[in-house]
Write an enzyme that holds these catalytic residues in place. Structure first.
Site, PDB file in Angstrom:
ATOM      1  N   ARG A  90      11.770  57.599  86.281  1.00 44.57           N
ATOM      2  CA  ARG A  90      12.387  56.920  87.426  1.00 44.57           C
ATOM      3  C   ARG A  90      12.969  57.909  88.433  1.00 44.57           C
ATOM      4  O   ARG A  90      13.281  57.528  89.564  1.00 44.57           O
ATOM      5  CB  ARG A  90      13.464  55.960  86.929  1.00 44.57           C
ATOM      6  N   HIS A 177      19.581  55.241  82.247  1.00 47.39           N
ATOM      7  CA  HIS A 177      18.462  54.299  82.303  1.00 47.39           C
ATOM      8  C   HIS A 177      17.219  55.139  82.593  1.00 47.39           C
ATOM      9  O   HIS A 177      16.696  55.178  83.701  1.00 47.39           O
ATOM     10  CB  HIS A 177      18.687  53.264  83.399  1.00 47.39           C
TER      11      HIS A 177
END
Length: 305
Positions: A90, A177
């Site tokens: 990400r 995350h």
């Protein structure tokens, strides 16, 4: 009280969040904002058509930052998912997310918004820290979905492995995350029974299933939307109703000196408290490693023009 929510960024995730808000009747006023004004308007019309078959009604407002002055929650979902790197990294979105935040932050600040900002955009933990530094608000007002979705994925993997209902699986994924996240197995219970009572399990495989769950979806769909929209709506609802409900989310950890995925009690003011976890020594080391990873990636974002 009129429940008012804003969603900035009406792509796959933003519009799914809006649809969930409308169909579940979670907001009385929903403000949709996107730099492509015609897209936000079209999605609002589509949502308006759907309301004919719903028992609730949501007033839809398009591209009006001033309307955010009355909002309890703003959900930021802008970004460029195409920038996610191979393998699901990400951090490939660092540049595009920074650009989006830099464009939105002044307008959000000028709107008079005094509620809670929930970031979905990736890299989520990095973005939350950048928002906090840029806006200078109380950190408790700015949080991200963080490892909330990763925890959902862990619960699903454990439930499938053990043949139990996923609603009965409790516990947390912590940290970034992203790749440095981990499942804190010391927190995982099936009802009141520790997962360790279930005998020998391949914990590494279960943890990897939650870590790579998004990438498995992304490889085919080229985006994910349902899971992340659901956790964002749950967090927003907890804020609006002052539910004092605990979620694993990206928020400030004073000890770590960074916003990172860990449990937080959410209510009207945002993060109300952070329940302590009795982590093992190994889990504490993993958490520290993840915090260091977020700090390094934040430095990368801050160094960009």
């Amino acid at each position: 009280m009129t429940r008012t929510v804003g969603i900035i960024g009406i792509g796959h995730v933003g519009v799914t969040t809006a649809y969930t808000m409308v169909t579940k009747g979670l907001a009385d006023r929903l403000i949709l904002i996107d730099k492509q004004a015609d897209r936000a308007a079209a999605e609002a019309l589509d949502l308006a058509d759907a309301q004919a078959g719903l028992p609730t009604f949501t007033q839809l407002i398009v591209n009006d930052y001033a309307a955010l002055a009355d909002a309890e929650v703003v959900i930021f979902a802008a970004g460029d998912i195409s920038q996610v790197a191979a393998g699901g990294d990400r951090n490939g979105e660092i540049a595009s997310t920074k650009l989006a935040i830099d464009e939105v932050a002044p307008q959000l600040a000028q709107s008079g918004f005094a509620g809670v900002l929930i970031d979905i955009s990736n890299p989520c933990d990095v973005a939350v820290n950048y928002w906090q530094q840029l806006l200078g608000w109380k950190r408790q007002r700015i949080l991200g979905t963080g490892t909330g979705l990763d925890t959902y994925r862990m619960r699903r993997a454990v439930a499938e492995k053990l043949g139990v209902n996923l609603a009965d699986v409790r516990g947390y994924n912590l940290g970034e995350h992203g790749a440095s996240q981990f499942t804190a197995w010391s927190t995982v219970y099936i009802n009141s029974t520790a997962i360790t009572a279930y005998g020998a399990l391949d914990y590494a495989a279960l943890a990897e299933a939650s870590r790579q769950g998004g990438w498995q979806i992304f490889k085919t769909k080229h985006y994910t939307n349902y899971g992340i929209a659901t956790i964002a709506c749950e967090m927003a609802a907890a804020v609006i109703s002052d539910a004092r409900r605990v979620f694993p989310c990206a928020c400030w950890d004073e000890t770590a000196g960074i916003s990172i995925g860990h449990p937080a009690m959410l209510g009207r003011a945002g993060v109300l408290s952070n329940p302590e976890l009795a982590l093992t020594a190994a889990e504490k080391t993993q958490y520290q490693h993840s915090a260091a990873t977020i700090k390094a990636n934040l430095a990368t974002m801050q160094a960009l023009p």
